[in-house]
Motif scaffolding. Structure first.
Motif, PDB file in Angstrom:
ATOM      1  N   ARG A  21       2.034  -4.780  14.071  1.00  0.00           N
ATOM      2  CA  ARG A  21       3.207  -4.547  13.220  1.00  0.00           C
ATOM      3  C   ARG A  21       2.947  -3.434  12.206  1.00  0.00           C
ATOM      4  O   ARG A  21       3.844  -2.638  11.899  1.00  0.00           O
ATOM      5  CB  ARG A  21       3.577  -5.839  12.480  1.00  0.00           C
ATOM      6  CG  ARG A  21       4.146  -6.923  13.389  1.00  0.00           C
ATOM      7  CD  ARG A  21       4.341  -8.222  12.617  1.00  0.00           C
ATOM      8  NE  ARG A  21       4.959  -9.254  13.450  1.00  0.00           N
ATOM      9  CZ  ARG A  21       5.119 -10.525  13.061  1.00  0.00           C
ATOM     10  NH1 ARG A  21       4.711 -10.908  11.859  1.00  0.00           N
ATOM     11  NH2 ARG A  21       5.694 -11.406  13.876  1.00  0.00           N
ATOM     12  N   ALA A  22       1.726  -3.389  11.683  1.00  0.00           N
ATOM     13  CA  ALA A  22       1.391  -2.399  10.662  1.00  0.00           C
ATOM     14  C   ALA A  22       1.464  -0.978  11.194  1.00  0.00           C
ATOM     15  O   ALA A  22       1.706  -0.036  10.433  1.00  0.00           O
ATOM     16  CB  ALA A  22      -0.001  -2.679  10.099  1.00  0.00           C
ATOM     17  N   LEU A  23       1.230  -0.793  12.508  1.00  0.00           N
ATOM     18  CA  LEU A  23       1.266   0.546  13.109  1.00  0.00           C
ATOM     19  C   LEU A  23       2.675   0.976  13.501  1.00  0.00           C
ATOM     20  O   LEU A  23       2.865   2.045  14.086  1.00  0.00           O
ATOM     21  CB  LEU A  23       0.346   0.603  14.329  1.00  0.00           C
ATOM     22  CG  LEU A  23      -1.148   0.672  14.015  1.00  0.00           C
ATOM     23  CD1 LEU A  23      -1.971   0.474  15.277  1.00  0.00           C
ATOM     24  CD2 LEU A  23      -1.508   1.990  13.339  1.00  0.00           C
ATOM     25  N   GLU A  68      10.523   8.079  -0.931  1.00  0.00           N
ATOM     26  CA  GLU A  68       9.311   7.585  -0.275  1.00  0.00           C
ATOM     27  C   GLU A  68       9.713   6.732   0.936  1.00  0.00           C
ATOM     28  O   GLU A  68      10.586   5.866   0.836  1.00  0.00           O
ATOM     29  CB  GLU A  68       8.515   6.738  -1.279  1.00  0.00           C
ATOM     30  CG  GLU A  68       7.098   6.415  -0.850  1.00  0.00           C
ATOM     31  CD  GLU A  68       6.305   5.831  -2.020  1.00  0.00           C
ATOM     32  OE1 GLU A  68       5.814   4.704  -1.880  1.00  0.00           O
ATOM     33  OE2 GLU A  68       6.193   6.495  -3.074  1.00  0.00           O
ATOM     34  N   ASN A  69       9.087   6.990   2.066  1.00  0.00           N
ATOM     35  CA  ASN A  69       9.392   6.244   3.291  1.00  0.00           C
ATOM     36  C   ASN A  69       8.737   4.866   3.217  1.00  0.00           C
ATOM     37  O   ASN A  69       7.515   4.762   3.141  1.00  0.00           O
ATOM     38  CB  ASN A  69       8.863   7.036   4.493  1.00  0.00           C
ATOM     39  CG  ASN A  69       9.310   6.454   5.814  1.00  0.00           C
ATOM     40  OD1 ASN A  69       9.534   5.254   5.925  1.00  0.00           O
ATOM     41  ND2 ASN A  69       9.406   7.299   6.832  1.00  0.00           N
ATOM     42  N   ILE A  70       9.549   3.797   3.242  1.00  0.00           N
ATOM     43  CA  ILE A  70       9.016   2.442   3.071  1.00  0.00           C
ATOM     44  C   ILE A  70       9.181   1.632   4.357  1.00  0.00           C
ATOM     45  O   ILE A  70      10.301   1.433   4.837  1.00  0.00           O
ATOM     46  CB  ILE A  70       9.723   1.709   1.909  1.00  0.00           C
ATOM     47  CG1 ILE A  70       9.567   2.508   0.613  1.00  0.00           C
ATOM     48  CG2 ILE A  70       9.159   0.299   1.735  1.00  0.00           C
ATOM     49  CD1 ILE A  70      10.364   1.945  -0.556  1.00  0.00           C
ATOM     50  N   ASP A  71       8.060   1.187   4.923  1.00  0.00           N
ATOM     51  CA  ASP A  71       8.076   0.276   6.067  1.00  0.00           C
ATOM     52  C   ASP A  71       7.915  -1.155   5.554  1.00  0.00           C
ATOM     53  O   ASP A  71       6.927  -1.453   4.877  1.00  0.00           O
ATOM     54  CB  ASP A  71       6.920   0.579   7.032  1.00  0.00           C
ATOM     55  CG  ASP A  71       7.100   1.902   7.764  1.00  0.00           C
ATOM     56  OD1 ASP A  71       8.235   2.403   7.791  1.00  0.00           O
ATOM     57  OD2 ASP A  71       6.101   2.420   8.295  1.00  0.00           O
ATOM     58  N   VAL A 113       4.963  -2.420   3.098  1.00  0.00           N
ATOM     59  CA  VAL A 113       5.074  -3.651   2.322  1.00  0.00           C
ATOM     60  C   VAL A 113       5.113  -4.834   3.282  1.00  0.00           C
ATOM     61  O   VAL A 113       5.994  -4.916   4.152  1.00  0.00           O
ATOM     62  CB  VAL A 113       6.363  -3.638   1.457  1.00  0.00           C
ATOM     63  CG1 VAL A 113       6.442  -4.908   0.612  1.00  0.00           C
ATOM     64  CG2 VAL A 113       6.414  -2.399   0.577  1.00  0.00           C
ATOM     65  N   ALA A 114       4.147  -5.748   3.144  1.00  0.00           N
ATOM     66  CA  ALA A 114       4.110  -6.948   3.970  1.00  0.00           C
ATOM     67  C   ALA A 114       4.794  -8.076   3.220  1.00  0.00           C
ATOM     68  O   ALA A 114       4.444  -8.381   2.074  1.00  0.00           O
ATOM     69  CB  ALA A 114       2.669  -7.333   4.298  1.00  0.00           C
ATOM     70  N   VAL A 115       5.777  -8.697   3.859  1.00  0.00           N
ATOM     71  CA  VAL A 115       6.549  -9.766   3.209  1.00  0.00           C
ATOM     72  C   VAL A 115       6.532 -11.025   4.076  1.00  0.00           C
ATOM     73  O   VAL A 115       6.345 -10.968   5.294  1.00  0.00           O
ATOM     74  CB  VAL A 115       8.004  -9.338   2.941  1.00  0.00           C
ATOM     75  CG1 VAL A 115       8.047  -8.207   1.927  1.00  0.00           C
ATOM     76  CG2 VAL A 115       8.714  -8.912   4.224  1.00  0.00           C
ATOM     77  N   ASP A 116       6.738 -12.165   3.421  1.00  0.00           N
ATOM     78  CA  ASP A 116       6.701 -13.450   4.117  1.00  0.00           C
ATOM     79  C   ASP A 116       7.674 -14.403   3.439  1.00  0.00           C
ATOM     80  O   ASP A 116       8.078 -14.177   2.288  1.00  0.00           O
ATOM     81  CB  ASP A 116       5.281 -14.023   4.074  1.00  0.00           C
ATOM     82  CG  ASP A 116       5.068 -15.144   5.090  1.00  0.00           C
ATOM     83  OD1 ASP A 116       5.926 -15.292   5.989  1.00  0.00           O
ATOM     84  OD2 ASP A 116       4.060 -15.863   4.980  1.00  0.00           O
ATOM     85  N   SER A 117       8.050 -15.448   4.134  1.00  0.00           N
ATOM     86  CA  SER A 117       8.927 -16.473   3.559  1.00  0.00           C
ATOM     87  C   SER A 117       8.518 -17.851   4.086  1.00  0.00           C
ATOM     88  O   SER A 117       8.169 -17.995   5.258  1.00  0.00           O
ATOM     89  CB  SER A 117      10.393 -16.197   3.910  1.00  0.00           C
ATOM     90  OG  SER A 117      11.219 -17.256   3.430  1.00  0.00           O
ATOM     91  N   VAL A 136       0.873  -1.190   0.000  1.00  0.00           N
ATOM     92  CA  VAL A 136       0.000   0.000   0.000  1.00  0.00           C
ATOM     93  C   VAL A 136       0.902   1.229   0.000  1.00  0.00           C
ATOM     94  O   VAL A 136       1.986   1.217   0.588  1.00  0.00           O
ATOM     95  CB  VAL A 136      -0.958   0.018   1.219  1.00  0.00           C
ATOM     96  CG1 VAL A 136      -1.989  -1.096   1.100  1.00  0.00           C
ATOM     97  CG2 VAL A 136      -0.198  -0.106   2.538  1.00  0.00           C
ATOM     98  N   ARG A 137       0.431   2.278  -0.694  1.00  0.00           N
ATOM     99  CA  ARG A 137       1.288   3.461  -0.870  1.00  0.00           C
ATOM    100  C   ARG A 137       0.498   4.753  -0.828  1.00  0.00           C
ATOM    101  O   ARG A 137      -0.666   4.792  -1.236  1.00  0.00           O
ATOM    102  CB  ARG A 137       1.972   3.434  -2.239  1.00  0.00           C
ATOM    103  CG  ARG A 137       2.993   2.413  -2.497  1.00  0.00           C
ATOM    104  CD  ARG A 137       3.499   2.536  -3.937  1.00  0.00           C
ATOM    105  NE  ARG A 137       4.249   3.756  -4.180  1.00  0.00           N
ATOM    106  CZ  ARG A 137       4.580   4.192  -5.399  1.00  0.00           C
ATOM    107  NH1 ARG A 137       4.201   3.531  -6.463  1.00  0.00           N
ATOM    108  NH2 ARG A 137       5.271   5.307  -5.533  1.00  0.00           N
ATOM    109  N   ILE A 138       1.151   5.790  -0.359  1.00  0.00           N
ATOM    110  CA  ILE A 138       0.784   7.169  -0.649  1.00  0.00           C
ATOM    111  C   ILE A 138       1.989   7.682  -1.429  1.00  0.00           C
ATOM    112  O   ILE A 138       3.025   7.998  -0.835  1.00  0.00           O
ATOM    113  CB  ILE A 138       0.536   7.989   0.633  1.00  0.00           C
ATOM    114  CG1 ILE A 138      -0.609   7.379   1.433  1.00  0.00           C
ATOM    115  CG2 ILE A 138       0.245   9.449   0.289  1.00  0.00           C
ATOM    116  CD1 ILE A 138      -0.806   7.992   2.795  1.00  0.00           C
ATOM    117  N   PRO A 139       1.907   7.704  -2.770  1.00  0.00           N
ATOM    118  CA  PRO A 139       3.087   7.937  -3.618  1.00  0.00           C
ATOM    119  C   PRO A 139       3.914   9.142  -3.200  1.00  0.00           C
ATOM    120  O   PRO A 139       3.388  10.232  -3.001  1.00  0.00           O
ATOM    121  CB  PRO A 139       2.482   8.127  -5.015  1.00  0.00           C
ATOM    122  CG  PRO A 139       1.198   7.352  -4.969  1.00  0.00           C
ATOM    123  CD  PRO A 139       0.682   7.539  -3.571  1.00  0.00           C
ATOM    124  N   GLY A 140       5.209   8.913  -3.045  1.00  0.00           N
ATOM    125  CA  GLY A 140       6.136   9.969  -2.690  1.00  0.00           C
ATOM    126  C   GLY A 140       6.194  10.287  -1.214  1.00  0.00           C
ATOM    127  O   GLY A 140       7.079  11.015  -0.765  1.00  0.00           O
TER     128      GLY A 140
END
Length: 410
Positions: free
Chosen positions: A289-291, A272-275, A239-243, A230-234
């Motif tokens: 985690r999302a917060l 862009e700030n990426i979590d 980004v949720a990732v899994d393995s 999910v993004r607010i561009p710029g």
């Protein structure tokens, strides 16, 4: 022969548009048949022989010999006298094949035929381009800035194909000059008339997902899966990732040592700030985690309404909400839950809606936009912070603060 000369005159299209000889011949036959229909009313009794190896084309008209006074359809029948001008031993009832020269079609027909042929070749070329880019939808593509307009940037790729990057598909901080190489995803391809319209986007969340695939080997190899972006561009992205491999730390692998791997992606997206967040099917934990970077005390879910009440310590609230409310908004989009932030000890707090007699509804809505829906949540903020975070005038905010303070002084 004239037919061969016409075919050779279109070699430029074959070279420029990379149209193969066989396809060119098929187009030629179709165009000639249309011309024959217009000239003679029907092409059923014509044979068109195409030789793609030689680049040759022959047209033969087949007619039946009839007595001189019995010709009813000149296109399908030929008088005995006319037939014997071709060969002197023809008899009534025999078939005559006669080659049709281009000059027989007439100058106007030849000009129309040429225009039709050009149109067909362009139509074929556009269909090929449409199919080519339709297969590239959702993939990263690079093209060069050709022209900058007010509402869009026009790009050209190495083959001269036009790609449009609309203003609303750009990152707000994007700044381009003619000749710059631009990366984005092919977002949509449509045929408008006979011309393909190719739209590129740099604001689409898929662009960020594809950058992860391109820049992070474990994502490309499938060892790490990007579950959602999910993004607010710029501004900010999550980004949720899994393995599937417990030995791999998906967040660590994506970020890299001291942010080395994600730095290139951040730079591509205008800082862009990426979590990057570890995905989990445990919704309470996922919301927590999302917060991030806020530390959540507890989460209470309502599965039916898809709402989550999140309790935080007062000093963590601003982190959870984030600048302009970006953090809490993206956390909600990532998890699929509407998130309500509550402070510890909120039972002594008062909902802003309780002050609707004294504070206008649109003002309350402005506070709610940045996640402030209780009296104490507003009072926890400094006046200057509230002015910068909302679209409200300083005088209006001061009046609200005075009203809220009176509630707790009573």
């Amino acid at each position: 022969m004239e037919n061969l000369a016409l075919i050779d005159s279109f070699s430029e299209f074959k070279d420029d548009k990379q149209i193969d000889r066989v396809t060119l011949m098929a187009i030629l036959e179709d165009v000639f048949r249309n011309a024959l229909k217009k000239k003679y009313g029907s092409d059923d009794n014509f044979d068109i022989i195409v030789n793609p190896d030689k680049g040759d084309l022959e047209i033969w008209r087949n007619r039946v010999v009839v007595a001189d006074d019995e010709v009813e359809d000149p296109n399908e029948e030929i008088s005995l006298t006319e037939a014997r001008k071709i060969e002197d031993d023809f008899e009534v009832g025999e078939d005559v094949s006669e080659e049709v020269k281009l000059i027989d079609l007439g100058r106007r027909s030849i000009l129309a035929l040429r225009q039709n042929l050009i149109s067909k070749i362009h139509e074929h070329d556009n269909t090929i381009i449409y199919k080519q880019f339709k297969d590239l939808e959702g993939e990263i593509y690079t093209a060069e800035v050709h022209h900058i307009r007010h509402r869009a940037v026009i790009l050209l790729d190495d083959e001269g194909n036009e790609i449009i990057l609309p203003k609303d598909k750009q990152i707000p901080s994007d700044f381009f000059r003619k000749g710059d190489n631009v990366r984005g995803i092919i977002e949509s391809v449509e045929l408008k008339g006979n011309k393909p319209s190719i739209i590129m986007s740099r604001a689409n969340p898929v662009f960020l997902e594809k950058l992860f695939e391109q820049e992070i080997p474990e994502v490309y190899d499938g060892l790490i899966t990007v579950k959602k972006v999910v993004r607010i561009p710029g501004e900010k992205a999550k980004v949720a990732v899994d393995s599937y491999d417990d030995r791999i730390d998906p967040v660590g692998a994506c970020v890299g040592m001291k942010g080395s791997r994600i730095h290139g992606i951040v730079r591509e997206l205008g800082n862009e700030n990426i979590d990057v967040i570890n995905y989990t099917t445990n919704i309470n934990l996922f919301i927590t985690r999302a917060l991030s970077p806020a530390r959540v005390t507890s989460v209470k879910l309502n599965e039916e309404t898809k709402r989550a009440e999140v309790i935080l310590r007062p000093e963590e609230v601003s982190k959870a909400i984030g600048r302009g409310g970006h953090n809490i908004r993206l956390a909600g989009q990532l998890t699929g839950y509407e998130i309500d932030v509550l402070r510890e000890g909120a039972e002594e707090d008062v909902e802003l809606t309780e002050f609707s007699d004294e504070i206008e509804g649109w003002i309350i809505d402005e506070f709610k936009k940045i996640g402030l829906d209780t009296a104490k949540s507003v009072l926890d903020y400094d006046l200057k912070d509230l002015v910068s975070r909302t679209d409200l005038e300083e005088e209006t905010i001061q009046e609200v603060i005075s009203i809220l303070k009176e509630e707790f002084e009573e």
